[in-house]
Write a protein that holds these residues in place. Structure first.
Motif, mmCIF file in Angstrom:
data_model
loop_
_atom_site.group_PDB
_atom_site.id
_atom_site.type_symbol
_atom_site.label_atom_id
_atom_site.label_comp_id
_atom_site.label_asym_id
_atom_site.label_seq_id
_atom_site.Cartn_x
_atom_site.Cartn_y
_atom_site.Cartn_z
ATOM 1 N N SER A 3 0.830 -1.215 0.000
ATOM 2 C CA SER A 3 0.000 0.000 0.000
ATOM 3 C C SER A 3 0.858 1.257 0.000
ATOM 4 O O SER A 3 0.340 2.370 -0.071
ATOM 5 C CB SER A 3 -0.918 0.009 1.228
ATOM 6 O OG SER A 3 -0.128 -0.003 2.412
ATOM 7 N N LYS A 4 2.168 1.073 0.087
ATOM 8 C CA LYS A 4 3.073 2.230 0.120
ATOM 9 C C LYS A 4 3.153 2.875 -1.250
ATOM 10 O O LYS A 4 3.264 2.210 -2.271
ATOM 11 C CB LYS A 4 4.471 1.780 0.568
ATOM 12 C CG LYS A 4 5.440 2.924 0.774
ATOM 13 C CD LYS A 4 6.772 2.420 1.298
ATOM 14 C CE LYS A 4 7.746 3.566 1.512
ATOM 15 N NZ LYS A 4 9.062 3.087 2.007
ATOM 16 N N GLU A 5 3.076 4.224 -1.286
ATOM 17 C CA GLU A 5 3.146 4.945 -2.541
ATOM 18 C C GLU A 5 4.550 5.507 -2.757
ATOM 19 O O GLU A 5 5.325 5.692 -1.828
ATOM 20 C CB GLU A 5 2.124 6.088 -2.547
ATOM 21 C CG GLU A 5 0.673 5.602 -2.482
ATOM 22 C CD GLU A 5 -0.301 6.752 -2.619
ATOM 23 O OE1 GLU A 5 0.154 7.899 -2.778
ATOM 24 O OE2 GLU A 5 -1.510 6.493 -2.569
ATOM 25 N N TRP A 6 4.864 5.754 -4.034
ATOM 26 C CA TRP A 6 6.172 6.307 -4.367
ATOM 27 C C TRP A 6 6.337 7.698 -3.787
ATOM 28 O O TRP A 6 5.433 8.532 -3.854
ATOM 29 C CB TRP A 6 6.335 6.399 -5.887
ATOM 30 C CG TRP A 6 6.590 5.077 -6.540
ATOM 31 C CD1 TRP A 6 5.657 4.236 -7.086
ATOM 32 C CD2 TRP A 6 7.854 4.454 -6.708
ATOM 33 N NE1 TRP A 6 6.256 3.123 -7.582
ATOM 34 C CE2 TRP A 6 7.619 3.226 -7.371
ATOM 35 C CE3 TRP A 6 9.160 4.793 -6.368
ATOM 36 C CZ2 TRP A 6 8.643 2.355 -7.707
ATOM 37 C CZ3 TRP A 6 10.178 3.938 -6.700
ATOM 38 C CH2 TRP A 6 9.924 2.723 -7.361
ATOM 39 N N ASN A 7 7.508 7.933 -3.223
ATOM 40 C CA ASN A 7 7.838 9.272 -2.711
ATOM 41 C C ASN A 7 9.350 9.439 -2.787
ATOM 42 O O ASN A 7 10.093 8.937 -1.945
ATOM 43 C CB ASN A 7 7.356 9.450 -1.269
ATOM 44 C CG ASN A 7 7.703 10.825 -0.724
ATOM 45 O OD1 ASN A 7 7.855 11.783 -1.486
ATOM 46 N ND2 ASN A 7 7.833 10.928 0.584
ATOM 47 N N VAL A 8 9.820 10.120 -3.830
ATOM 48 C CA VAL A 8 11.260 10.281 -4.053
ATOM 49 C C VAL A 8 11.560 11.782 -4.151
ATOM 50 O O VAL A 8 11.625 12.343 -5.252
ATOM 51 C CB VAL A 8 11.724 9.557 -5.338
ATOM 52 C CG1 VAL A 8 13.248 9.590 -5.444
ATOM 53 C CG2 VAL A 8 11.211 8.124 -5.363
#
Length: 407
Positions: A3-8
């Protein structure tokens, strides 16, 4: 599935890295007049118009090293020993002796400045910079979390430093003072007495000096360039230079740091500069290998360059004088001049940026607004390297533009 979303997110350093010139120029609303050919007086590149050319012997030197196949590998990160030895010999003086161990070669003078600022200041410290001044100083420092404090230059005194103001900015966190002589964007060349004033402040507060001397020796008749390191035995100086301007090859991107330190104050800074040079694994190998030959270029090459620049400066003085609403500060060297815009004498010019945009739109002549250099008053910077006939056309257009908008 996660459920973790991309965050870069971008790094803090990248977010802090901003070039004031690009921030302004990239948003200029410039639509040149198509009925008039475009003339740029904005780019500090002497090769743009083809009227300044590299000495043929320098071209032959690079060809020779290219054909030798001996300069295609990685050089030492601080530069080939023979190149550093040649630079030390070329720039050494009895007052400020140098050895090869005092020279670090970088990827242009900009990289040399980056090495110096990175080695001498920590995040949270501050560095004193000229105002107006070359915008890259701020870019290099602020990207590292170093506070930039800007000392005033005085247009009424040919852009000398306001020394009391400079001194008032110093505190316990001041890591260095940076000066630029001869100057971009001002075209000033400091007298010996003024350089001694600056050194006196450094000595009093025990603040080291970074001297950007990329325009070394580019002084006009009646003015003398003096390397500031030759005037002190106590203040440690990091002098930055390069091939870009004097040799008319800004795209070759080879510069250097000369470490002037007769009292071993920079014992850690030396190693810091060497360590930082390893980030790029050295400057261009071919051009670095050519340095000993390039430094032996005939004096006539430099004399011809300066004669052409000085002739262009004279044309600038002749044709920019007595234009309504403009107050030029004529140069003493380098390839730039600053012109004050008296806004109260124009009916529809609101700022230096407005002046630049309208001039380009109506007359197809582009200058840079003083805001690019943090100039607190409305100024424009002119690069006077185009051929004299193009300068004459540009200056006549500026005159007509000012007459049209003058009250």
């Amino acid at each position: 599935m996660s459920s973790k979303e991309w965050n870069v997110p971008a790094s803090l350093v990248s977010k802090r890295t901003k070039n004031p010139i690009r921030a302004i120029v990239d948003h200029l609303k410039v639509v040149p007049n198509k009925e008039k050919h475009f003339i740029s007086l904005a780019l500090g590149d002497p090769t743009t118009f083809g009227n300044f050319k590299l000495e043929e012997s320098c071209v032959d030197a690079v060809k020779s090293h290219l054909l030798s196949y001996k300069a295609n590998g990685y050089p030492p990160s601080i530069g080939y020993p023979q190149a550093r030895e040649a630079l030390a010999k070329h720039y050494t003086t009895p007052e400020a002796p140098l050895t090869a161990n005092d020279v670090v070669i970088g990827s242009g003078c900009s990289d040399a400045l980056n090495l110096c600022i990175g080695a001498i200041a920590n995040e949270g410290q501050n560095i004193l910079l000229p105002c107006p001044g070359f915008s890259l100083y701020e870019t290099l420092a602020s990207s590292k979390g170093i506070e930039c404090r800007f000392y005033n230059l005085l247009p009424g005194k040919s852009w000398e430093i306001d020394v009391p103001h400079l001194e008032s900015l110093i505190d316990k966190n001041t890591a260095a003072i940076l000066i630029n002589n001869p100057s971009n964007p001002c075209g000033s060349v400091y007298k010996k007495s003024h350089l001694l004033e600056i050194l006196s402040v450094c000595d009093k507060h025990k603040i080291p000096l970074i001297s950007d001397e990329i325009y070394a020796d580019m002084a006009f008749e009646g003015h003398e360039f003096i390397p500031i390191a030759t005037l002190t035995k106590t203040v440690p100086v990091l002098t930055c230079g390069g091939l870009a301007k004097k040799f008319l090859v800004p795209g070759w991107c080879v510069g250097w740091v000369l470490i002037h330190d007769r009292n071993n104050i920079f014992h850690e800074i030396r190693q810091g500069i060497v360590s930082l040079s390893q980030l790029t694994l050295g400057a261009n190998s071919l051009i670095t290998a050519s340095i000993p030959d390039l430094l032996n270029a005939p004096k006539e090459f430099y004399q011809a360059t300066m004669a052409q620049l000085e002739a262009n400066a004279r044309v600038s003085k002749e044709l920019l004088s007595n234009i309504p609403g403009l107050v030029p500060v004529f140069p003493q060297g380098a390839m730039y001049l600053m012109v004050e815009i008296q806004l109260d004498q124009f009916r529809d010019i609101t700022s230096d940026l407005d002046f630049v945009e309208k001039l380009a739109g109506e007359e197809s002549v582009l200058c840079l607004p003083g805001k690019c250099f943090r100039c607190p008053k409305p100024f424009i910077r002119i690069v006077f390297t185009p051929p004299k006939d193009q300068l004459a056309i540009a200056y006549q257009r500026i005159r007509e533009f000012c007459k049209r908008h003058h009250i």
